[in-house]
Design a protein around this motif. Structure first.
Motif, PDB file in Angstrom:
ATOM      1  N   GLY A  64     -37.708 -14.615 -56.409  1.00  0.00           N
ATOM      2  CA  GLY A  64     -38.528 -15.784 -56.697  1.00  0.00           C
ATOM      3  C   GLY A  64     -38.177 -16.484 -57.982  1.00  0.00           C
ATOM      4  O   GLY A  64     -38.850 -17.455 -58.369  1.00  0.00           O
ATOM      5  N   ASN A  65     -37.141 -16.047 -58.667  1.00  0.00           N
ATOM      6  CA  ASN A  65     -36.710 -16.695 -59.906  1.00  0.00           C
ATOM      7  C   ASN A  65     -35.916 -17.962 -59.600  1.00  0.00           C
ATOM      8  O   ASN A  65     -35.116 -17.989 -58.652  1.00  0.00           O
ATOM      9  N   VAL A  66     -36.114 -18.998 -60.397  1.00  0.00           N
ATOM     10  CA  VAL A  66     -35.385 -20.252 -60.211  1.00  0.00           C
ATOM     11  C   VAL A  66     -33.965 -20.075 -60.729  1.00  0.00           C
ATOM     12  O   VAL A  66     -33.747 -19.806 -61.912  1.00  0.00           O
ATOM     13  N   ALA A  67     -32.987 -20.195 -59.812  1.00  0.00           N
ATOM     14  CA  ALA A  67     -31.583 -20.035 -60.185  1.00  0.00           C
ATOM     15  C   ALA A  67     -30.947 -21.364 -60.570  1.00  0.00           C
ATOM     16  O   ALA A  67     -29.978 -21.397 -61.332  1.00  0.00           O
ATOM     17  N   ALA A  68     -31.477 -22.453 -60.055  1.00  0.00           N
ATOM     18  CA  ALA A  68     -30.979 -23.790 -60.393  1.00  0.00           C
ATOM     19  C   ALA A  68     -31.986 -24.804 -59.868  1.00  0.00           C
ATOM     20  O   ALA A  68     -32.772 -24.516 -58.966  1.00  0.00           O
ATOM     21  N   SER A  69     -31.964 -25.991 -60.461  1.00  0.00           N
ATOM     22  CA  SER A  69     -32.859 -27.044 -60.000  1.00  0.00           C
ATOM     23  C   SER A  69     -32.196 -28.396 -60.204  1.00  0.00           C
ATOM     24  O   SER A  69     -31.260 -28.541 -60.994  1.00  0.00           O
ATOM     25  N   GLY A  70     -32.676 -29.368 -59.456  1.00  0.00           N
ATOM     26  CA  GLY A  70     -32.132 -30.709 -59.569  1.00  0.00           C
ATOM     27  C   GLY A  70     -33.065 -31.707 -58.913  1.00  0.00           C
ATOM     28  O   GLY A  70     -34.003 -31.336 -58.199  1.00  0.00           O
ATOM     29  N   SER A  71     -32.827 -32.989 -59.154  1.00  0.00           N
ATOM     30  CA  SER A  71     -33.663 -34.028 -58.563  1.00  0.00           C
ATOM     31  C   SER A  71     -32.844 -35.303 -58.414  1.00  0.00           C
ATOM     32  O   SER A  71     -31.776 -35.455 -59.020  1.00  0.00           O
ATOM     33  N   ALA A  72     -33.372 -36.203 -57.582  1.00  0.00           N
ATOM     34  CA  ALA A  72     -32.712 -37.482 -57.365  1.00  0.00           C
ATOM     35  C   ALA A  72     -33.738 -38.459 -56.825  1.00  0.00           C
ATOM     36  O   ALA A  72     -34.732 -38.057 -56.201  1.00  0.00           O
ATOM     37  N   VAL A 119     -28.955 -36.804 -51.745  1.00  0.00           N
ATOM     38  CA  VAL A 119     -28.071 -35.670 -52.019  1.00  0.00           C
ATOM     39  C   VAL A 119     -28.352 -35.157 -53.418  1.00  0.00           C
ATOM     40  O   VAL A 119     -28.389 -35.936 -54.382  1.00  0.00           O
ATOM     41  N   VAL A 120     -28.564 -33.839 -53.525  1.00  0.00           N
ATOM     42  CA  VAL A 120     -28.757 -33.180 -54.813  1.00  0.00           C
ATOM     43  C   VAL A 120     -27.723 -32.068 -54.925  1.00  0.00           C
ATOM     44  O   VAL A 120     -27.621 -31.227 -54.029  1.00  0.00           O
ATOM     45  N   LYS A 121     -26.954 -32.060 -56.033  1.00  0.00           N
ATOM     46  CA  LYS A 121     -25.932 -31.042 -56.244  1.00  0.00           C
ATOM     47  C   LYS A 121     -26.305 -30.171 -57.437  1.00  0.00           C
ATOM     48  O   LYS A 121     -26.764 -30.683 -58.464  1.00  0.00           O
ATOM     49  N   MET A 122     -26.087 -28.857 -57.299  1.00  0.00           N
ATOM     50  CA  MET A 122     -26.433 -27.898 -58.349  1.00  0.00           C
ATOM     51  C   MET A 122     -25.414 -26.770 -58.372  1.00  0.00           C
ATOM     52  O   MET A 122     -24.678 -26.569 -57.396  1.00  0.00           O
ATOM     53  N   ASP A 123     -25.418 -26.026 -59.474  1.00  0.00           N
ATOM     54  CA  ASP A 123     -24.578 -24.832 -59.604  1.00  0.00           C
ATOM     55  C   ASP A 123     -25.463 -23.626 -59.871  1.00  0.00           C
ATOM     56  O   ASP A 123     -26.346 -23.676 -60.741  1.00  0.00           O
ATOM     57  N   VAL A 124     -25.221 -22.544 -59.124  1.00  0.00           N
ATOM     58  CA  VAL A 124     -25.878 -21.266 -59.381  1.00  0.00           C
ATOM     59  C   VAL A 124     -24.849 -20.346 -60.011  1.00  0.00           C
ATOM     60  O   VAL A 124     -23.799 -20.067 -59.411  1.00  0.00           O
ATOM     61  N   ALA A 125     -25.131 -19.886 -61.212  1.00  0.00           N
ATOM     62  CA  ALA A 125     -24.182 -19.031 -61.920  1.00  0.00           C
ATOM     63  C   ALA A 125     -24.165 -17.636 -61.308  1.00  0.00           C
ATOM     64  O   ALA A 125     -25.211 -17.028 -61.082  1.00  0.00           O
TER      65      ALA A 125
END
Length: 748
Positions: free
Chosen positions: A186-194, A201-207
């Motif tokens: 349940g931890n947020v690994a990445a987030s984004g908005s548009a 289209v929303v692009k993100m990176d999960v480390a």
């Protein structure tokens, strides 16, 4: 926010009958679809469903998870639309037709013959609203519920952690789309908005993403997407997905996350005894548990789109899935049929895009049974191109029927391919599988080859210590499956193998092995209550937790020459215990131990096997003086398959096969090698129709080495195999006449 209400009852009537109250999900073929005779009712059924009252300020939709084959939907008499295809989710906007109260939904469903796939196949086409029906309410601003039956949120993850999310909001001008990617905890690994657009289209990176790693670690993430305006959340959708990488090598098979991962598994039909397709979540869960127990790591979900809940279970269990459409057996060249293949493939991919368990899109199964034609080839190529366009991240595949030549143009359509081979059941011997596979691999070294179907009927009441093909005994099925496992174990180039089938299933046209209306090739019975002995040879090969299984529990009465006990195990050796006394210890060879001439007392004996501290099951064997003939399939009980002509199955005196003489039980290759028998066979083939698949098999083309695959397949077949497959092509009485002619010729 959106709400969903499961609708659980309806008033139902077959055409011309009075309505009755039924529970949803529902099929009208639960009983007549499994009792044989090829006479289950295929027609029009009408459902009337009371709807909840609408909520002011909300929009209302109706969702069907599966209605077979064609469904036309009305609300308060207003037609909303018609959906063609029995296996995918579809929805309609109810809002324009809704009243403040007293709303009634009418659904007219038909499984009658049409141009909608499938129309010919070896399983029952259950009619009705056999999956969940949901009443949905949402804010006028929402993720598009009319986006091909999906949540309108599509996640494309890469193994590196790069993530693209495609979203389709409606009525969302001036809104923002927010996306949070969360790990399993349940931890947020990445987030984004548009800013919200019709296609956002929303692009993100999960480390360092935690990879979805099959059965070893089926780790899933979720993407939570929301539409927000002025701080208010108007709609939210959550979908599951996973990070993984894979490829298939023509020499070493399937690779997952950089590790070689041989795929060995089963195929699954969705029906249940006395339920048909109207099954519960608990039924799905039981199926998953049994498939996991046998040790499979892949499932071919034949021959259509399965319930979303089953895909969800596979996501979290770790199975590698092959998902396919019902483009099967009978090619229909018309425009409606063509368009239906396109719509079913589109819905399959769209609705299952986010499932990390799906790796392969199947475009067809045995579709060349009626012959290879240019329109069919174009249709297949179009489906393959569509799948690659809609989802470039996965591979395409198809299941070829055995007769397709090794260098047919059909072999090169999809990214990878598999064959449905029944050498050892319908044709030839189990020993024919290995040479055929090796020849194909040598001819096509750059093609990734798998085995999508193979199997043997096993009816629990038939038993023998001298198994033969088509005796329908558990013992022959065990011998056959063991031979197949040994064949596969020495061929690492196979990218996958899928047993046909995990469970017995309904095929109302069948009358085979003393059982009507059923395909008995399952490793588990139709009601899921009994694991056949063959189940355990797979468990011995595919699992590592120590196991021991004693075969023959249903072969109770044993005459003096039948006192053989076979044990399956993944342990190095097994000790047999009879009536509490250890009688022998033997090493396992290819996961099996065979104890011969086991001493039994008259009457009941307890037989147990153990490997160290690992105890197997205990069975009871009766020592008897003579063979129990109740274990023998009666003479003249010939198989009646879905492709047979019913008129050719009239009762007759059993054929005779004298020792030392030729007969229709001999392989065509052996018959053709003798000038006298060759002349008889050629005359018989000339008299039969040369159309369709039979005609193709009868015409050996020597122009290219690959085309000899057709001839090779033909020569492997016993003449009885060819007669059985020919069906209407063989005139009444011709089988008997042919056998009588051959049995007059003595073998050298």
């Amino acid at each position: 926010m959106r709400t969903s209400t499961l609708l659980t009852s309806a008033r139902f009537a077959k055409q011309g009958e009075n309505p009755v109250v039924v529970a949803l999900p529902h099929t009208w073929n639960a009983l007549d679809g499994q009792d044989g005779g090829n006479d289950y009712w295929r027609g029009i059924g009408t459902y009337s469903i009371d709807l909840p009252d609408p909520t002011e300020g909300k929009k209302q939709y109706i969702e069907f998870r599966g209605a077979n084959h064609v469904a036309t939907v009305y609300c308060n008499g207003r037609e909303l639309g018609t959906h063609k295809g029995g296996f995918s989710t579809f929805r309609y906007d109810l809002t324009p037709a809704m009243k403040p109260n007293g709303n009634v939904l009418t659904v007219v469903v038909t499984n009658a013959a049409s141009e909608i796939y499938p129309q010919a196949a070896d399983f029952t086409f259950y009619g009705g609203l056999y999956r969940d029906v949901n009443f949905i309410e949402v804010n006028p601003v929402h993720f598009d519920l009319m986006k091909e039956g999906t949540d309108a949120v599509f996640v494309t993850p890469r193994g590196s952690g790069k993530t693209r999310v495609d979203l389709f909001p409606v009525g969302a001008e001036g809104c923002t789309v927010n996306v949070e990617l969360k790990d399993a905890e349940g931890n947020v690994a990445a987030s984004g908005s548009a800013p919200a657009e019709p296609h956002t289209v929303v692009k993100m990176d999960v480390a360092n993403p935690h990879l979805w790693d099959g059965m070893a670690d089926p780790y899933c993430y979720t993407a939570e997407a929301s539409i927000v305006k002025d701080g208010e959340v108007l709609d939210t959708v959550t979908v599951t997905y996973g990070y993984r990488s894979f490829h298939v090598d023509p020499n070493t098979g399937f690779w997952l996350n950089g590790k070689n991962c041989p795929l060995h598994g089963v195929s699954r039909h969705q029906d249940r005894q006395d339920k048909g397709w109207a099954i519960s979540k608990a039924d799905h869960e039981e199926d998953i548990a049994l498939i996991k127990e046998v040790g499979a790591n892949t499932i071919r979900l034949a021959h259509y789109q399965h319930d979303q809940y089953f895909y969800d279970l596979c996501d979290h269990t770790g199975f590698v899935l092959w998902a396919e459409i019902p483009f099967i057996s009978q090619f229909m060249p018309g425009k409606e049929a063509h368009d239906n293949t396109i719509s079913q493939m589109t819905e399959l991919i769209a609705q299952n895009y986010n499932h990390p368990s799906i790796f392969f899109w199947g475009i067809s199964n045995e579709i060349t049974i009626g012959g290879e034609t240019e329109p069919l080839y174009r249709n297949l190529c179009e489906l393959n191109a569509l799948a690659k366009k809609l989802d470039p991240s996965r591979l395409t595949t198809m299941a070829e029927v055995s007769m397709v030549p090794m260098n047919s143009e059909h072999v090169y359509i999809t990214d990878v391919l598999s064959y449905n081979h029944y050498f050892g059941w319908y044709v030839g011997d189990a020993a024919d599988n290995g040479p055929w596979l090796d020849k194909f691999h040598a001819l096509n070294p750059d093609r990734c080859l798998g085995v999508s179907e193979y199997g043997s009927e096993a009816v629990l009441k038939w038993h023998t210590v001298n198994p033969e093909n088509h005796d329908y005994t558990e013992e022959y099925a065990c011998q056959y499956h063991h031979d197949m496992l040994k064949t596969f174990a020495t061929r690492p180039y196979l990218w996958s193998t899928h047993v046909w089938n995990m469970f017995d299933f309904a095929a109302d046209a069948r009358d085979e092995g003393g059982v009507r209306g059923r395909n008995n090739k399952g490793l588990v019975t139709y009601d899921r209550k009994i694991k056949k002995d063959a189940f355990y040879i797979y468990k011995a090969y595919w699992t590592t937790e120590p196991m021991v299984h004693v075969c023959g529990e249903r072969f109770v009465d044993r005459a003096p020459n039948e006192r053989i006990v076979t044990v399956y195990t993944n342990c190095p050796e097994v000790t047999l215990v009879v009536n509490g006394v250890e009688v022998a210890t033997q090493p396992a060879v290819d996961h099996a131990v065979v104890f011969e001439n086991v001493a039994l007392n008259d009457g009941a004996n307890t037989v147990t096997a153990k490997a160290g501290d690992v105890l197997g099951n205990t069975i009871t064997l009766n020592g008897v003086a003579e063979h129990n003939y109740a274990y023998d399939l009666p003479e003249g009980n010939e198989a009646a398959n879905w492709f047979d002509d019913p008129a050719a199955r009239a009762a007759r005196k059993p054929l005779e096969y004298p020792e030392g003489y030729y007969s229709i039980k001999d392989k065509i290759g052996d018959l053709m090698a003798n000038p006298e028998t060759a002349a008889i066979v050629k005359a018989a083939l000339a008299a039969a129709t040369t159309g369709g698949a039979m005609g193709a098999m009868m015409k050996k083309d020597d122009k290219a080495e690959g085309q000899n695959a057709m001839g090779d397949f033909f020569m492997m077949m016993r003449l009885t195999d060819l007669i059985k497959m020919a069906g209407r092509a063989v005139p009444a009485g011709a089988k008997r006449e042919l056998n009588e002619a051959l049995t007059k010729i003595k073998k050298n």
